[in-house]
Design an enzyme around this catalytic site. Structure first.
Site, PDB file in Angstrom:
ATOM      1  N   LYS A 120      -3.967   8.521  -5.217  1.00 16.18           N
ATOM      2  CA  LYS A 120      -2.565   8.784  -4.950  1.00 16.18           C
ATOM      3  C   LYS A 120      -2.192  10.211  -5.384  1.00 16.18           C
ATOM      4  O   LYS A 120      -2.709  11.154  -4.828  1.00 16.18           O
ATOM      5  CB  LYS A 120      -1.718   7.702  -5.615  1.00 16.18           C
ATOM      6  CG  LYS A 120      -2.268   6.271  -5.422  1.00 16.18           C
ATOM      7  CD  LYS A 120      -2.237   5.804  -3.980  1.00 16.18           C
ATOM      8  CE  LYS A 120      -3.013   4.504  -3.734  1.00 16.18           C
ATOM      9  NZ  LYS A 120      -2.737   3.384  -4.618  1.00 16.18           N
TER      10      LYS A 120
ATOM     11  N   ARG B 245     -26.142   8.020 -11.876  1.00 20.42           N
ATOM     12  CA  ARG B 245     -25.187   6.934 -12.147  1.00 20.42           C
ATOM     13  C   ARG B 245     -24.739   6.995 -13.604  1.00 20.42           C
ATOM     14  O   ARG B 245     -23.571   6.789 -13.918  1.00 20.42           O
ATOM     15  CB  ARG B 245     -25.811   5.567 -11.822  1.00 20.42           C
ATOM     16  CG  ARG B 245     -24.971   4.416 -12.335  1.00 20.42           C
ATOM     17  CD  ARG B 245     -25.278   3.054 -11.723  1.00 20.42           C
ATOM     18  NE  ARG B 245     -26.669   2.801 -11.412  1.00 20.42           N
ATOM     19  CZ  ARG B 245     -27.638   2.579 -12.316  1.00 20.42           C
ATOM     20  NH1 ARG B 245     -27.361   2.556 -13.602  1.00 20.42           N
ATOM     21  NH2 ARG B 245     -28.880   2.378 -11.933  1.00 20.42           N
TER      22      ARG B 245
ATOM     23  N   TYR C 151       1.072  -3.454  -8.552  1.00 20.53           N
ATOM     24  CA  TYR C 151       0.383  -3.186  -7.283  1.00 20.53           C
ATOM     25  C   TYR C 151      -0.254  -4.487  -6.775  1.00 20.53           C
ATOM     26  O   TYR C 151      -0.894  -5.206  -7.552  1.00 20.53           O
ATOM     27  CB  TYR C 151      -0.667  -2.105  -7.526  1.00 20.53           C
ATOM     28  CG  TYR C 151      -1.521  -1.809  -6.330  1.00 20.53           C
ATOM     29  CD1 TYR C 151      -0.993  -1.164  -5.228  1.00 20.53           C
ATOM     30  CD2 TYR C 151      -2.856  -2.177  -6.307  1.00 20.53           C
ATOM     31  CE1 TYR C 151      -1.776  -0.897  -4.121  1.00 20.53           C
ATOM     32  CE2 TYR C 151      -3.654  -1.901  -5.210  1.00 20.53           C
ATOM     33  CZ  TYR C 151      -3.108  -1.263  -4.113  1.00 20.53           C
ATOM     34  OH  TYR C 151      -3.897  -0.996  -3.032  1.00 20.53           O
TER      35      TYR C 151
ATOM     36  N   ASP D 230      -0.792   1.424 -16.108  1.00 24.14           N
ATOM     37  CA  ASP D 230      -1.148   2.000 -14.809  1.00 24.14           C
ATOM     38  C   ASP D 230      -0.154   3.145 -14.562  1.00 24.14           C
ATOM     39  O   ASP D 230       1.022   2.915 -14.310  1.00 24.14           O
ATOM     40  CB  ASP D 230      -1.058   0.914 -13.731  1.00 24.14           C
ATOM     41  CG  ASP D 230      -1.472   1.414 -12.342  1.00 24.14           C
ATOM     42  OD1 ASP D 230      -1.379   2.633 -12.088  1.00 24.14           O
ATOM     43  OD2 ASP D 230      -1.870   0.574 -11.505  1.00 24.14           O
TER      44      ASP D 230
HETATM   45  C1  PLP Z   1      -3.330   2.185  -5.028  1.00 25.13           C
HETATM   46  C2  PLP Z   1      -3.022   1.645  -6.360  1.00 25.13           C
HETATM   47  C3  PLP Z   1      -3.998   0.996  -7.114  1.00 25.13           C
HETATM   48  C4  PLP Z   1      -5.397   0.710  -6.582  1.00 25.13           C
HETATM   49  O1  PLP Z   1      -6.107   1.870  -6.413  1.00 25.13           O
HETATM   50  P1  PLP Z   1      -7.257   2.103  -5.283  1.00 25.13           P
HETATM   51  O2  PLP Z   1      -7.646   3.501  -5.501  1.00 25.13           O
HETATM   52  O3  PLP Z   1      -6.622   1.820  -3.962  1.00 25.13           O
HETATM   53  O4  PLP Z   1      -8.345   1.109  -5.603  1.00 25.13           O
HETATM   54  C5  PLP Z   1      -3.652   0.574  -8.391  1.00 25.13           C
HETATM   55  N1  PLP Z   1      -2.421   0.759  -8.885  1.00 25.13           N
HETATM   56  C6  PLP Z   1      -1.461   1.378  -8.179  1.00 25.13           C
HETATM   57  C7  PLP Z   1      -0.103   1.568  -8.779  1.00 25.13           C
HETATM   58  C8  PLP Z   1      -1.711   1.835  -6.894  1.00 25.13           C
HETATM   59  O5  PLP Z   1      -0.740   2.423  -6.194  1.00 25.13           O
END
Ligand code: PLP
Length: 378
Positions: free
Chosen positions: A195, A47, A99, A170
C-alpha cells in the site's frame, strides 16, 4: 535523522565496492563460503538472508523508529509470521473492522491450530481490555480501521495489556510517516507494504518491525523456516517506494481533505468518513497519536446499492479496483470486495453497509479528482 531522511538513507549507504548510490539488486540464491562455516557478511543461502532484503529491513526498522525489521512476501505473510509466535490454547483479541483478509486468516486458518480469536465491537480501550483473559497472548489493532477509519488509542491499549501479551498494530493505513506505533507502546508494527510504503501499486509485500530482540529472533527463525520472504527485486521496489513516502503522504493528505470536504457538501452523499474532520469520533485521539491523515475517505451514498453501481460506472479517472495507497486514486466496494469474507449480519452491525464506497485518494491534481467525482455523483 528525522523520518523523511531515514526513508532515503537508513540502511542504504552507497555500495562500498562500486559507490552505487542505490542498493544493487542482488539476485544470487547462494553465496560462496570461504571455508567450512566461514561466510562473508553472514550470507549463505538467499532465503536465510540476502543483501537486498537486509538493506530494506534496515530501512523499514529505522522508518518505524524500531531496531529490527523483517520483510515478507505479502502483508498476510507478515501477519502469519506474527501468529507463528502463538501456541495452541492462546487467545487473540481484536476488533471486527480489520482488513478482510486479516479477518479471514484469523477466523478460517488459525482456529484449526487451537488458537482462538475474540472480536470486540468497540474502539474504546477500556472495552477492548474487558476481553483480555489469562490466555490472551496477542492483541491485534488496526488504526485507522478499514474502511470506516475509526481510531484506536494505541497508548491506552498498551497501558492495559496483560503482562505476557504482545500488542501488534497494523500500521498500513497511516504509514510510518503519520504514525509510529512502537513509540506509543506497541510491541510489533506490521505493514502491507503493498500500500503506502510501496506506493505505486506494483508489488505485494509485508513487513514487521519491533524493538524486542526476544520477538525478532523467532520471527527471523520463522522467516527462514517457512520461507515467506520478500524477493530481492521486490525488496528494491519497496525501498524505492519508501524514499518518496514523505512527499507522497503530504499530497495524499491534502487531496483527501479537498475530496472529503467536497463530498460532505454534495446532496447525493449521505455521510463522509475522514479522520481529519473535527467532528470525526476519533479526531482527538488521532490528533494525539498521528502526525496527519492518509488519503483514505469513505462515503455512504443516498439510494443504496443501485446508486453505488451508477456512481462506480460514472467514474473515469478514479479506478474501481481493490487495494489502496498508490499514487493513483482507486474506489472500492468494501461490502463485496475487501470485506466480502465477513458475514452479512456482522457487516451491518459494524457499519459496512451496502451503500458504502471507499476511496483511496492518490496524488493527481485535486481539480481532476473533483471533476471526476462531480460527474459520477451527478
Ligand atoms: C492489504 C492489507 C493487508 C494485507 O496485505 P497484502 O499485502 O495484500 O497481503 C493487511 N492489512 C491492511 C490494513 C491492508 O490494507
Amino acid at each position: 535523522m528525522k523520518l523523511a531522511t531515514k526513508f532515503i538513507h537508513a540502511g542504504q549507504d552507497p555500495d562500498p565496492r562500486t559507490g552505487a548510490v542505490n542498493v544493487p539488486i542482488n539476485t544470487s540464491s547462494t553465496y560462496k563460503q570461504d571455508g567450512v562455516g566461514v561466510q562473508r557478511d553472514g550470507y549463505e543461502y538467499a532465503r536465510s538472508g540476502n543483501p537486498s532484503r537486509r538493506s530494506l529491513e534496515q530501512t523499514l526498522a529505522a522508518a518505524e523508529n524500531g531496531k529490527f525489521g523483517r520483510a515478507f512476501a505479502s502483508g498476510l505473510a507478515a501477519e502469519t509470521a506474527v501468529l507463528s509466535l502463538l501456541s495452541p490454547g492462546d487467545e487473540v483479541v481484536s476488533t471486527p473492522d480489520i482488513y478482510g483478509g486479516t479477518y479471514r486468516l484469523f477466523t478460517k486458518v488459525f482456529p484449526k491450530y487451537g488458537i482462538s480469536f475474540r472480536f470486540v465491537e468497540s474502539h474504546d480501550p477500556a472495552e477492548i481490555a474487558k476481553a483480555f483473559t489469562a490466555k490472551t497472548r496477542l492483541i491485534w489493532i488496526e488504526t485507522p480501521t478499514n474502511p470506516l477509519l475509526n481510531i484506536v488509542d494505541i497508548a491506552e491499549v498498551a497501558a492495559r495489556k496483560p503482562k505476557d501479551a504482545i500488542l501488534a498494530v497494523d500500521n498500513t493505513f497511516a504509514s510510518p510517516y503519520f504514525q509510529t506505533p512502537l513509540d506509543l507502546g506497541a510491541d510489533l508494527t506490521v505493514h502491507s507494504t503493498t500500500k503506502y510504503i510501496g506506493g505505486h501499486s506494483d508489488i505485494i509485500g509485508g513487513a514487521i518491525v519491533t524493538n524486542r530482540a526476544d520477538l525478532d529472533e523467532p520471527l527471523g527463525f520463522y522467516q527462514n523456516a517457512a520461507g515467506s520472504i520478500q524477493s530481492p527485486y521486490e525488496s528494491y521496489l519497496v525501498q524505492r517506494g519508501l524514499k518518496t513516502l514523505a512527499v507522497r503522504m503530504e499530497q495524499h493528505q491534502s487531496n483527501a481533505r479537498v475530496v472529503a470536504e467536497f463530498l460532505r457538501g454534495h446532496t447525493a452523499v449521505e455521510k463522509v468518513f475522514f479522520a481529519g474532520f473535527e467532528d470525526h469520533p476519533g479526531y482527538a485521539v488521532a490528533k494525539k497519536q498521528m502526525r496527519g491523515q492518509p488519503g483514505m475517505v469513505s462515503l455512504r451514498l443516498q439510494g443504496g446499492r443501485p446508486s453505488v453501481d451508477r456512481f462506480i460506472r460514472g467514474l473515469s479517472l478514479i479506478t474501481f479496483a481493490e487495494s489502496l495507497g498508490g499514487v493513483e486514486s482507486l474506489a472500492c466496494y468494501p461490502y463485496l470486495m475487501t470485506h466480502g469474507s465477513i458475514p452479512a449480519e456482522q457487516k451491518d452491525r459494524i457499519g459496512i453497509t451496502e451503500n458504502l464506497v471507499r476511496l483511496s485518494i492518490g496524488i493527481e491534481d485535486p481539480e481532476d479528482l473533483l471533476d471526476d467525482l462531480r460527474r459520477a455523483l451527478g
